[in-house]
Design a protein around this motif. Structure first.
Motif, PDB file in Angstrom:
ATOM      1  N   PRO A   1       0.831  -1.205   0.000  1.00 29.65           N
ATOM      2  CA  PRO A   1       0.000   0.000   0.000  1.00 29.65           C
ATOM      3  C   PRO A   1       0.869   1.260   0.000  1.00 29.65           C
ATOM      4  O   PRO A   1       1.862   1.330   0.708  1.00 29.65           O
ATOM      5  CB  PRO A   1      -0.799  -0.094   1.302  1.00 29.65           C
ATOM      6  CG  PRO A   1      -0.650  -1.502   1.766  1.00 29.65           C
ATOM      7  CD  PRO A   1       0.585  -2.044   1.155  1.00 29.65           C
ATOM      8  N   SER A   2       0.472   2.229  -0.799  1.00 32.82           N
ATOM      9  CA  SER A   2       1.242   3.473  -0.868  1.00 32.82           C
ATOM     10  C   SER A   2       0.612   4.566  -0.010  1.00 32.82           C
ATOM     11  O   SER A   2       1.196   5.631   0.159  1.00 32.82           O
ATOM     12  CB  SER A   2       1.356   3.938  -2.317  1.00 32.82           C
ATOM     13  OG  SER A   2       0.064   4.125  -2.862  1.00 32.82           O
ATOM     14  N   ILE A   3      -0.575   4.300   0.517  1.00 33.92           N
ATOM     15  CA  ILE A   3      -1.276   5.288   1.341  1.00 33.92           C
ATOM     16  C   ILE A   3      -1.473   4.731   2.741  1.00 33.92           C
ATOM     17  O   ILE A   3      -1.926   3.602   2.924  1.00 33.92           O
ATOM     18  CB  ILE A   3      -2.656   5.623   0.723  1.00 33.92           C
ATOM     19  CG1 ILE A   3      -2.460   6.240  -0.675  1.00 33.92           C
ATOM     20  CG2 ILE A   3      -3.442   6.564   1.613  1.00 33.92           C
ATOM     21  CD1 ILE A   3      -3.739   6.419  -1.439  1.00 33.92           C
ATOM     22  N   ASP A   4      -1.142   5.533   3.722  1.00 34.32           N
ATOM     23  CA  ASP A   4      -1.341   5.158   5.121  1.00 34.32           C
ATOM     24  C   ASP A   4      -2.810   5.428   5.464  1.00 34.32           C
ATOM     25  O   ASP A   4      -3.193   6.552   5.784  1.00 34.32           O
ATOM     26  CB  ASP A   4      -0.397   5.968   6.018  1.00 34.32           C
ATOM     27  CG  ASP A   4      -0.466   5.554   7.479  1.00 34.32           C
ATOM     28  OD1 ASP A   4      -1.399   4.810   7.861  1.00 34.32           O
ATOM     29  OD2 ASP A   4       0.422   5.977   8.236  1.00 34.32           O
ATOM     30  N   VAL A   5      -3.619   4.372   5.387  1.00 37.15           N
ATOM     31  CA  VAL A   5      -5.060   4.480   5.600  1.00 37.15           C
ATOM     32  C   VAL A   5      -5.377   5.012   6.995  1.00 37.15           C
ATOM     33  O   VAL A   5      -6.246   5.879   7.167  1.00 37.15           O
ATOM     34  CB  VAL A   5      -5.736   3.102   5.375  1.00 37.15           C
ATOM     35  CG1 VAL A   5      -7.215   3.146   5.739  1.00 37.15           C
ATOM     36  CG2 VAL A   5      -5.544   2.647   3.942  1.00 37.15           C
ATOM     37  N   ASP A   6      -4.671   4.504   8.012  1.00 40.79           N
ATOM     38  CA  ASP A   6      -4.923   4.950   9.393  1.00 40.79           C
ATOM     39  C   ASP A   6      -4.645   6.435   9.550  1.00 40.79           C
ATOM     40  O   ASP A   6      -5.376   7.141  10.256  1.00 40.79           O
ATOM     41  CB  ASP A   6      -4.061   4.146  10.377  1.00 40.79           C
ATOM     42  CG  ASP A   6      -4.464   2.670  10.421  1.00 40.79           C
ATOM     43  OD1 ASP A   6      -5.656   2.376  10.153  1.00 40.79           O
ATOM     44  OD2 ASP A   6      -3.595   1.825  10.712  1.00 40.79           O
ATOM     45  N   GLU A   7      -3.599   6.928   8.893  1.00 36.07           N
ATOM     46  CA  GLU A   7      -3.245   8.354   8.987  1.00 36.07           C
ATOM     47  C   GLU A   7      -4.314   9.220   8.335  1.00 36.07           C
ATOM     48  O   GLU A   7      -4.675  10.276   8.863  1.00 36.07           O
ATOM     49  CB  GLU A   7      -1.873   8.612   8.349  1.00 36.07           C
ATOM     50  CG  GLU A   7      -1.418  10.047   8.411  1.00 36.07           C
ATOM     51  CD  GLU A   7      -1.188  10.585   9.825  1.00 36.07           C
ATOM     52  OE1 GLU A   7      -1.000  11.808   9.960  1.00 36.07           O
ATOM     53  OE2 GLU A   7      -1.195   9.798  10.791  1.00 36.07           O
ATOM     54  N   VAL A   8      -4.857   8.789   7.203  1.00 33.85           N
ATOM     55  CA  VAL A   8      -5.918   9.534   6.521  1.00 33.85           C
ATOM     56  C   VAL A   8      -7.136   9.627   7.445  1.00 33.85           C
ATOM     57  O   VAL A   8      -7.706  10.705   7.643  1.00 33.85           O
ATOM     58  CB  VAL A   8      -6.307   8.875   5.173  1.00 33.85           C
ATOM     59  CG1 VAL A   8      -7.564   9.502   4.589  1.00 33.85           C
ATOM     60  CG2 VAL A   8      -5.154   8.964   4.179  1.00 33.85           C
ATOM     61  N   LYS A   9      -7.517   8.498   8.043  1.00 40.73           N
ATOM     62  CA  LYS A   9      -8.686   8.484   8.939  1.00 40.73           C
ATOM     63  C   LYS A   9      -8.445   9.332  10.184  1.00 40.73           C
ATOM     64  O   LYS A   9      -9.335  10.032  10.649  1.00 40.73           O
ATOM     65  CB  LYS A   9      -9.030   7.042   9.321  1.00 40.73           C
ATOM     66  CG  LYS A   9      -9.590   6.246   8.154  1.00 40.73           C
ATOM     67  CD  LYS A   9      -9.892   4.814   8.527  1.00 40.73           C
ATOM     68  CE  LYS A   9     -10.460   4.051   7.339  1.00 40.73           C
ATOM     69  NZ  LYS A   9     -10.700   2.647   7.651  1.00 40.73           N
ATOM     70  N   ARG A  10      -7.222   9.248  10.724  1.00 37.02           N
ATOM     71  CA  ARG A  10      -6.888  10.039  11.903  1.00 37.02           C
ATOM     72  C   ARG A  10      -6.990  11.533  11.602  1.00 37.02           C
ATOM     73  O   ARG A  10      -7.572  12.302  12.381  1.00 37.02           O
ATOM     74  CB  ARG A  10      -5.470   9.710  12.375  1.00 37.02           C
ATOM     75  CG  ARG A  10      -5.096  10.391  13.710  1.00 37.02           C
ATOM     76  CD  ARG A  10      -3.610  10.378  13.979  1.00 37.02           C
ATOM     77  NE  ARG A  10      -2.838  11.178  13.041  1.00 37.02           N
ATOM     78  CZ  ARG A  10      -2.780  12.516  13.030  1.00 37.02           C
ATOM     79  NH1 ARG A  10      -3.485  13.204  13.892  1.00 37.02           N
ATOM     80  NH2 ARG A  10      -2.050  13.151  12.142  1.00 37.02           N
TER      81      ARG A  10
END
Length: 180
Positions: A143-152
């Motif tokens: 994955p190239s996107i930090d999903v948790d960081e986007v949601k945070r």
């Protein structure tokens, strides 16, 4: 009437020396080279330049037909262009010489086999990927996107999609995809 050579390898780390030497030995005055996949004509600037430059009575020489094209459609298209211009096509490692009837026939047969080989390679690759997935070895691209960081950023900081995208250096559509 001039003789021009075209050499191609698929990747930047491959070497063109053997093709270059064979083309020089075949009498090529000018040799155009590139390191790019032959599965399509797209992005092959050297081939495009050469095809535009060739004139009636010239000869285009390649070491093998698969250096010129990997699909029968592309190979036929290139051959048709050359024929319309009155340019002969020769291969140093195959008995191809489109200035003769036998050479034209052999050219067509080799083109069919080149495409067949490409299709077989693609099938084997897909079988290998399917097997690796079944064994849990093939995980795909990381994955190239930090999903948790986007949601945070959305929940804790109340940031909007545009702001998150700008902050993380990703497309806004990617942010929407993560949040949906």
């Amino acid at each position: 009437m001039s003789t021009y050579g075209y050499a191609r390898v698929s990747t930047a780390d491959q070497d063109l020396t053997i093709q270059r030497e064979a083309l020089k030995a075949a009498g090529c005055e000018i040799i155009r080279e590139e390191k790019i996949s032959g599965t399509s004509r797209q992005g092959r600037a050297e081939l495009k330049t050469l095809l535009e430059f060739l004139r009636e009575g010239d000869t285009l020489v390649v070491t093998r037909l698969d250096r010129l094209a990997r699909s029968m459609d592309d190979l036929s298209s290139i051959a048709r262009e050359l024929q319309e211009k009155g340019v002969a096509l020769k291969a140093t490692e195959q008995p191809v010489d489109t200035s003769s009837a036998a050479g034209k026939a052999f050219f067509q047969m080799l083109g069919v086999f080149a495409e067949f080989e490409t299709n077989l390679r693609r099938e084997r690759q897909m079988e290998g990927i399917a097997k690796a997935k079944a064994e849990g070895v093939y995980k795909g691209r990381k994955p190239s996107i930090d999903v948790d960081e986007v949601k945070r950023m959305r929940v804790e900081e109340g940031m909007g999609a545009t702001e998150i995208a700008r902050e993380m250096g990703i497309a806004r559509t990617s942010v929407y995809r993560v949040l949906s």
